[in-house]
Design an enzyme around this catalytic site. Structure first.
Site, PDB file in Angstrom:
ATOM      1  N   ARG A   1      -2.245  -5.598  -8.434  1.00 29.76           N
ATOM      2  CA  ARG A   1      -1.103  -6.416  -8.398  1.00 29.76           C
ATOM      3  C   ARG A   1      -1.011  -7.494  -9.224  1.00 29.76           C
ATOM      4  O   ARG A   1       0.010  -7.990  -9.907  1.00 29.76           O
ATOM      5  CB  ARG A   1      -1.027  -7.250  -7.028  1.00 29.76           C
ATOM      6  CG  ARG A   1      -0.800  -6.227  -5.830  1.00 29.76           C
ATOM      7  CD  ARG A   1      -1.195  -7.027  -4.473  1.00 29.76           C
ATOM      8  NE  ARG A   1      -2.679  -7.405  -4.896  1.00 29.76           N
ATOM      9  CZ  ARG A   1      -3.470  -7.976  -3.729  1.00 29.76           C
ATOM     10  NH1 ARG A   1      -3.011  -8.108  -2.627  1.00 29.76           N
ATOM     11  NH2 ARG A   1      -4.700  -7.970  -3.978  1.00 29.76           N
TER      12      ARG A   1
ATOM     13  N   LYS B   1     -15.984  -8.071   3.849  1.00 27.08           N
ATOM     14  CA  LYS B   1     -14.811  -8.225   5.067  1.00 27.08           C
ATOM     15  C   LYS B   1     -15.170  -7.915   6.421  1.00 27.08           C
ATOM     16  O   LYS B   1     -15.527  -6.821   6.797  1.00 27.08           O
ATOM     17  CB  LYS B   1     -13.757  -7.531   4.398  1.00 27.08           C
ATOM     18  CG  LYS B   1     -13.272  -7.694   3.046  1.00 27.08           C
ATOM     19  CD  LYS B   1     -11.800  -6.914   2.580  1.00 27.08           C
ATOM     20  CE  LYS B   1     -11.404  -7.450   1.356  1.00 27.08           C
ATOM     21  NZ  LYS B   1     -10.535  -6.310   0.906  1.00 27.08           N
TER      22      LYS B   1
ATOM     23  N   SER C   1      -3.340  -7.883   2.367  1.00 26.61           N
ATOM     24  CA  SER C   1      -3.399  -7.820   3.810  1.00 26.61           C
ATOM     25  C   SER C   1      -4.149  -9.134   4.225  1.00 26.61           C
ATOM     26  O   SER C   1      -3.622  -9.518   5.468  1.00 26.61           O
ATOM     27  CB  SER C   1      -4.540  -6.740   3.991  1.00 26.61           C
ATOM     28  OG  SER C   1      -4.007  -5.348   3.666  1.00 26.61           O
TER      29      SER C   1
ATOM     30  N   HIS D   1       0.927  -1.027   0.096  1.00 22.39           N
ATOM     31  CA  HIS D   1      -0.064  -0.001  -0.160  1.00 22.39           C
ATOM     32  C   HIS D   1       0.845   1.343  -0.077  1.00 22.39           C
ATOM     33  O   HIS D   1       0.627   2.260  -0.682  1.00 22.39           O
ATOM     34  CB  HIS D   1      -0.954   0.026   1.280  1.00 22.39           C
ATOM     35  CG  HIS D   1      -2.042  -1.191   1.252  1.00 22.39           C
ATOM     36  ND1 HIS D   1      -2.053  -1.752   2.312  1.00 22.39           N
ATOM     37  CD2 HIS D   1      -2.758  -1.448   0.325  1.00 22.39           C
ATOM     38  CE1 HIS D   1      -3.270  -2.519   2.179  1.00 22.39           C
ATOM     39  NE2 HIS D   1      -3.704  -2.382   0.927  1.00 22.39           N
TER      40      HIS D   1
HETATM   41  O1  PNS Z   1      -9.460  -2.667   0.093  1.00 20.07           O
HETATM   42  P1  PNS Z   1     -10.668  -2.976  -0.240  1.00 20.07           P
HETATM   43  O2  PNS Z   1     -11.388  -3.958   0.506  1.00 20.07           O
HETATM   44  O3  PNS Z   1     -10.586  -3.698  -1.883  1.00 20.07           O
HETATM   45  O4  PNS Z   1     -11.284  -1.742  -0.522  1.00 20.07           O
HETATM   46  C1  PNS Z   1     -12.715  -1.578  -0.905  1.00 20.07           C
HETATM   47  C2  PNS Z   1     -13.360  -0.097  -0.568  1.00 20.07           C
HETATM   48  C3  PNS Z   1     -13.422  -0.038   0.776  1.00 20.07           C
HETATM   49  C4  PNS Z   1     -12.633   0.850  -1.735  1.00 20.07           C
HETATM   50  C5  PNS Z   1     -14.817  -0.243  -1.214  1.00 20.07           C
HETATM   51  O5  PNS Z   1     -15.556  -1.409  -0.730  1.00 20.07           O
HETATM   52  C6  PNS Z   1     -15.615   0.970  -0.975  1.00 20.07           C
HETATM   53  O6  PNS Z   1     -15.438   1.879  -1.687  1.00 20.07           O
HETATM   54  N1  PNS Z   1     -16.362   0.975  -0.177  1.00 20.07           N
HETATM   55  C7  PNS Z   1     -17.256   2.191   0.323  1.00 20.07           C
HETATM   56  C8  PNS Z   1     -18.612   1.847  -0.077  1.00 20.07           C
HETATM   57  C9  PNS Z   1     -18.989   2.043  -1.582  1.00 20.07           C
HETATM   58  O7  PNS Z   1     -18.812   3.260  -2.286  1.00 20.07           O
HETATM   59  N2  PNS Z   1     -19.201   1.106  -2.239  1.00 20.07           N
HETATM   60  C10 PNS Z   1     -19.521   1.041  -3.733  1.00 20.07           C
HETATM   61  C11 PNS Z   1     -18.290   0.779  -4.307  1.00 20.07           C
HETATM   62  S1  PNS Z   1     -18.643   0.661  -6.252  1.00 20.07           S
END
Ligand code: PNS
Length: 167
Positions: free
Chosen positions: A92, A42, A130, A18
């Protein structure tokens, strides 16, 4: 006008992969805000406050980086309110791409002015995720090459808590 990007993720925990992506984003944008989001798929090891504390410590030497939490609501709305025209995501491997492609197009649908920028970390972090860091650390394995010392400390504390609760 300053070019601002947000770098969202669950960051459970924040890894050197990250950090590598963040560093690359800083070569492109004037300001980057790391945004700790909730991924409904998650269950996290660290609380939001733990993650806020660890990321603040990791990035404390970067003056153009801030850290925030998206408690609820859409990332696209957050980006609009924060004045960010770009969302940075690290990719990645090819298998990351399907999910990223879907998210980026949905975010663009919700906020047409936002562009998702995909950055590839250094190849040495290709297999650093992670989830695997959490698993190895919670089984007592050495992950010191993949996380900042403060994240390592926090992982060790979690492992001790887990071992105490078992005994
Ligand atoms: O590290 P991750 O788990 O891949 O991150 C995912 C994250 C937190 C960026 C995504 O789940 C997110 O944007 N969550 C906020 C709610 C939202 O806007 N969801 C719609 C995404 S198109």
């Amino acid at each position: 006008m300053k070019r601002k990007a947000i770098y969202p993720g669950t960051f459970d925990p924040f890894t050197n992969g990250h950090l590598d992506v963040l560093d690359r984003a800083l070569n492109i944008f004037d300001e980057v805000e790391v945004v700790i989001g909730e991924n409904s798929q998650k269950k996290t090891l660290f609380t939001v406050n733990d993650r806020l504390e660890m990321i603040r410590e990791v990035v404390c030497e970067f003056p153009s980086v801030s850290v925030a939490v998206l408690h609820d609501g859409l990332l696209a709305d957050y980006a609009r309110q924060a004045g960010a025209r770009a969302i940075v995501r690290g990719v990645r491997q090819v298998k990351d791409f399907e999910y990223e492609f879907q998210m980026s197009l949905l975010n663009r649908h919700l906020y047409p002015d936002v562009t998702t920028v995909f950055l590839m970390p250094n190849v040495k972090y290709t297999y650093v995720a992670s989830s695997i860091i959490r698993e190895v650390a919670m089984l007592g394995g050495d992950v010191s090459k993949f996380v900042h010392p403060c994240v390592l400390d926090m992982l060790h504390k979690k492992l001790q808590e887990k071992q105490k609760s078992k005994s």
